[in-house]
Design a protein around this motif. Sequence first.
Motif, PDB file in Angstrom:
ATOM      1  N   THR A  54       0.757  -1.235  -0.142  1.00  0.00           N
ATOM      2  CA  THR A  54       0.116   0.001   0.030  1.00  0.00           C
ATOM      3  C   THR A  54       0.848   1.440  -0.123  1.00  0.00           C
ATOM      4  O   THR A  54       0.314   2.267  -0.123  1.00  0.00           O
ATOM      5  CB  THR A  54      -1.056   0.092   1.112  1.00  0.00           C
ATOM      6  OG1 THR A  54      -0.057   0.068   2.483  1.00  0.00           O
ATOM      7  CG2 THR A  54      -1.713  -1.321   1.240  1.00  0.00           C
ATOM      8  N   ARG A  55       2.086   1.247   0.094  1.00  0.00           N
ATOM      9  CA  ARG A  55       2.898   2.296   0.061  1.00  0.00           C
ATOM     10  C   ARG A  55       3.322   2.771  -1.094  1.00  0.00           C
ATOM     11  O   ARG A  55       3.534   1.966  -2.322  1.00  0.00           O
ATOM     12  CB  ARG A  55       4.425   1.940   0.768  1.00  0.00           C
ATOM     13  CG  ARG A  55       4.250   1.247   2.268  1.00  0.00           C
ATOM     14  CD  ARG A  55       3.767   2.270   3.327  1.00  0.00           C
ATOM     15  NE  ARG A  55       3.565   1.643   4.337  1.00  0.00           N
ATOM     16  CZ  ARG A  55       2.936   2.256   5.718  1.00  0.00           C
ATOM     17  NH1 ARG A  55       3.096   3.711   5.631  1.00  0.00           N
ATOM     18  NH2 ARG A  55       2.937   1.797   6.633  1.00  0.00           N
ATOM     19  N   GLN A  56       3.220   3.978  -1.241  1.00  0.00           N
ATOM     20  CA  GLN A  56       3.484   4.768  -2.881  1.00  0.00           C
ATOM     21  C   GLN A  56       4.728   4.347  -3.463  1.00  0.00           C
ATOM     22  O   GLN A  56       4.843   4.082  -4.521  1.00  0.00           O
ATOM     23  CB  GLN A  56       3.369   6.154  -2.704  1.00  0.00           C
ATOM     24  CG  GLN A  56       3.237   6.696  -3.953  1.00  0.00           C
ATOM     25  CD  GLN A  56       2.917   8.266  -4.286  1.00  0.00           C
ATOM     26  OE1 GLN A  56       2.746   8.839  -3.167  1.00  0.00           O
ATOM     27  NE2 GLN A  56       2.573   8.692  -5.053  1.00  0.00           N
ATOM     28  N   ALA A  57       5.808   4.429  -2.372  1.00  0.00           N
ATOM     29  CA  ALA A  57       7.176   4.154  -2.872  1.00  0.00           C
ATOM     30  C   ALA A  57       7.371   2.658  -3.332  1.00  0.00           C
ATOM     31  O   ALA A  57       7.950   2.302  -4.611  1.00  0.00           O
ATOM     32  CB  ALA A  57       8.227   4.248  -1.971  1.00  0.00           C
ATOM     33  N   GLN A 113       4.798   0.993  -4.657  1.00  0.00           N
ATOM     34  CA  GLN A 113       3.930   0.774  -5.869  1.00  0.00           C
ATOM     35  C   GLN A 113       4.782   1.163  -7.174  1.00  0.00           C
ATOM     36  O   GLN A 113       4.738   0.702  -8.161  1.00  0.00           O
ATOM     37  CB  GLN A 113       2.782   1.439  -5.892  1.00  0.00           C
ATOM     38  CG  GLN A 113       1.812   1.027  -4.638  1.00  0.00           C
ATOM     39  CD  GLN A 113       0.475   1.586  -4.221  1.00  0.00           C
ATOM     40  OE1 GLN A 113       0.583   2.951  -4.967  1.00  0.00           O
ATOM     41  NE2 GLN A 113      -0.216   1.229  -3.579  1.00  0.00           N
ATOM     42  N   SER A 114       5.473   2.351  -6.982  1.00  0.00           N
ATOM     43  CA  SER A 114       6.157   3.065  -7.895  1.00  0.00           C
ATOM     44  C   SER A 114       7.387   2.135  -8.474  1.00  0.00           C
ATOM     45  O   SER A 114       7.643   1.998  -9.477  1.00  0.00           O
ATOM     46  CB  SER A 114       6.945   4.365  -7.411  1.00  0.00           C
ATOM     47  OG  SER A 114       7.629   4.834  -8.263  1.00  0.00           O
TER      48      SER A 114
END
Length: 362
Positions: free
Chosen positions: A256-259, A261-262
């Motif tokens: 769920t962390r944006q980093a 996912q990126s």
Amino acid sequence: MDFTPTEEQEAARQLAARIFGDLSTHERLTTVGTATDPELWKALCSAGLLGAVEEIGLLGLVLLAEEQGRTTAQVPLVACGVYGVLTVARHGTDEQRARLLPGLRAGTTVVTGAFPADGRISAGEDGLLTGTVDRVPWLRDATHVLVPDQERALWLVATTEASVVPVELTAPWAAGRLVLDGAAGERIGGAEPSAGGGAEPSAAGETEARAGACADVLAAARIAFAGLQAGVCAGSLARAVAYTSVREQFGRPLATRQAVQSRAADAHMDTEAIRVTAYEAAWRHDQDLPSAGHALTAAWWASEAGKRVVHTGQHLHGGTGADLGHPVHRHFLWGRQLDAYLGCGTEVLAELGDMIANGDPS
């Protein structure tokens, strides 16, 4: 261009995926160590997958290579498929095809390639070969090795004619050091005399034909191993996605962390770039369209993007990714081996630049 697999190619891919999924497990790979899995090799050949390469072409082999890469299965499928089946079928004489292909289809004849040899093998006037290639993948399992000499002519040499010294690579590819000291070989590829008794090919024409066969095999190998890298990257990313979906930090899954996912999204795009460039190059090769530049493009993506993906896969596992016994580490080792095999990114980019500068139409 149409990258949609034919019915035969898709059937072969699905069968390979099932066999690799059933037999190339983490537990079996741990037991096998750095050697080839003989039971898996027997299963693949008994299912007719190696023989199918002759019909499904290089694009079909790329599809099989992807499935092998997903599980890092330790068998010489890609090497034997490209250096053996496809080379003999495409460049062998009628007599060579009749004699060699049955054993290749059955898996009793295993061919690997001493690529790149970088001019280290010389052929004397008597046709005997001398020289050394330090690292040849799957050499310890091979019955024959395809060798390019300093004039870029191809020779098929029985390993009984050579000295094979086991070496270990980054990836567990049953590699060896090939030493030839007056070894006999048979020529593969090049201009053949006219069957109707016509004029013999000129020396210049024969040399050009032999060099063309060597270049064709090297391009096909780069494409096939790019397909293997696509599978290795897909397998590494799948493990990272599964891990970050269940591993929690501060009460939330890492996924769920944006980093996270990126990083995963970038790895996915890199994997797709490797796949699509390998598909395009393989399709063009099968269609006898100019594909030398496309092979170099696929090899560049496999090298540069491939190492990014396997580093991401290991990084997203956190401390677990540093465990040498974890399955994701095996993908990391394969990815780094494929990063440099048949030329690292800067080398193939230099080749591609020379090709463009020289106005090559491909």
